[in-house]
Design an enzyme around this catalytic site. Structure first.
Site, PDB file in Angstrom:
ATOM      1  N   LYS A  73       0.807  -1.233   0.000  1.00 23.64           N
ATOM      2  CA  LYS A  73       0.000   0.000   0.000  1.00 23.64           C
ATOM      3  C   LYS A  73       0.841   1.285   0.000  1.00 23.64           C
ATOM      4  O   LYS A  73       0.489   2.249  -0.673  1.00 23.64           O
ATOM      5  CB  LYS A  73      -0.952  -0.003   1.196  1.00 23.64           C
ATOM      6  CG  LYS A  73      -2.076  -1.023   1.065  1.00 23.64           C
ATOM      7  CD  LYS A  73      -3.029  -0.892   2.232  1.00 23.64           C
ATOM      8  CE  LYS A  73      -4.242  -1.785   2.043  1.00 23.64           C
ATOM      9  NZ  LYS A  73      -5.297  -1.497   3.008  1.00 23.64           N
ATOM     10  N   ASP A 110     -10.091   3.014   2.016  1.00 33.06           N
ATOM     11  CA  ASP A 110     -10.212   2.295   3.294  1.00 33.06           C
ATOM     12  C   ASP A 110     -10.950   3.138   4.346  1.00 33.06           C
ATOM     13  O   ASP A 110     -11.747   2.612   5.128  1.00 33.06           O
ATOM     14  CB  ASP A 110      -8.828   1.913   3.836  1.00 33.06           C
ATOM     15  CG  ASP A 110      -8.230   0.716   3.107  1.00 33.06           C
ATOM     16  OD1 ASP A 110      -8.992  -0.108   2.562  1.00 33.06           O
ATOM     17  OD2 ASP A 110      -6.987   0.604   3.085  1.00 33.06           O
TER      18      ASP A 110
END
Ligand code: ATR
Length: 288
Positions: A73, A110
């Site tokens: 990420k 997210d």
């Protein structure tokens, strides 16, 4: 995956290492099928050391976009040409979009997934009403802290085993943030509106987190980002105290919704119970 894939199909996917157990292909392909899209969503597990080669190779335009999971990420954000504010705030990207001119756009859904999970499973929770406590100080914690700050939390409290990492997140957040060492978790819990486990404790079978959840107000919502198992020890402790809870699967599905929109240009179709599909795969059906 749709019933038939033509030569014009839109391809998206998820990249991680490992990616074998990702539920994202199941979720996205269920939506693709229900919407009747000419599209496919596939898993990619490149060699960790060659992640940059993998992403840069896709600048050629073969793939519309990717969800990004561990351990890529942070690297995904660094490789992008442009990024959303929420990706910069989280210091990580879970979504890459490959644009027609070869540029890579990084985003992070997210935080949206986390807030959507609260809205779904704890609808009475108001993020602006009381301090929000986040356990952990890695990438997941940083993203959660940024999301709750953006949602108007009056204060974000970061509790971590290594206090310096919690302090670093608080510094990045600016005002309305306070760092606590794990030993002072009870002080952080006092008056909290929500407590979110964003640590990796318990994932590697190390027994999980032992924190005094009883120090939270009775109305505090307890959330665990871990969804394997769905009813983590942390959520079981919350249930034993009668606290409302939110699980990590709701967050996973919540982050998938805006990802699907970014890939395919439309919201996921209504009426597909992707949670039930995911639970079946997790083998958790009878435990809910
Ligand atoms: P990610 O980027 O996925 O969030 P990470 O950077 O490895 O992952 O962070 C993991 C978090 O879990 C850290 O906050 C870590 O605490 P430290 O900063 O002290 O390492 C926390 N963590 C992992 N195992 C833990 C345990 N057994 N007890 C308490 N905290 C733990």
């Amino acid at each position: 995956m749709s019933a038939s894939i033509s030569g014009a199909a839109v391809v998206a996917g998820v990249v991680g290492s490992p990616v074998r157990h990702s539920l994202s292909p199941l979720i996205h392909n269920a939506w693709i099928a229900a919407a009747g899209l000419d599209a496919a969503y596939v898993p990619f597990a490149p060699a960790e050391a060659r992640f940059a080669d993998f992403v840069n190779g896709l600048r050629g335009g073969a793939v519309r976009g990717l969800n990004v999971t561990l351990p890529f990420k942070e690297q995904a954000l660094a490789l992008a040409d442009r990024a959303s504010d929420r990706a910069w705030d989280a210091g990580a990207a879970n979504l890459l979009v490959f644009e027609h001119d070869g540029q890579v756009f990084a985003d992070n859904t997210d935080g949206l997934g986390l807030l959507a999970a609260f809205a779904e499973q704890a609808p009475r929770f108001d993020p602006t009403a009381a301090p929000v406590v986040i356990l952990g100080a890695g990438g997941a914690a940083r993203g959660a802290a940024a999301a709750f700050k953006a949602a108007g939390a009056p204060e974000v409290r970061i509790v971590n085993r290594t206090p310096a990492r919690a302090e670093a997140i608080c510094e990045a957040l600016g005002e309305r943030a306070e760092a606590f060492p794990l030993e002072r978790a009870a002080a952080a819990f006092a008056g909290a509106g929500a407590v979110i486990n964003a640590t990796s404790a318990g994932l590697s079978g190390d027994g999980g987190l032992d924190v005094p959840l009883a120090a939270t107000p009775e109305t505090a919502v307890v959330m665990d980002m871990v969804y394997k198992p769905l009813r983590t020890g942390f959520l079981q402790a919350a249930a034993a105290l009668g606290r409302p809870s939110v699980d990590g699967l709701a967050m996973l599905i919540g982050q998938a919704v805006p990802s699907f929109e970014a890939f395919f240009g439309a919201a996921p179709p209504a009426g597909v119970d992707v949670r039930a599909l995911a639970l079946k795969t997790l083998g958790d059906v009878e435990r809910i």
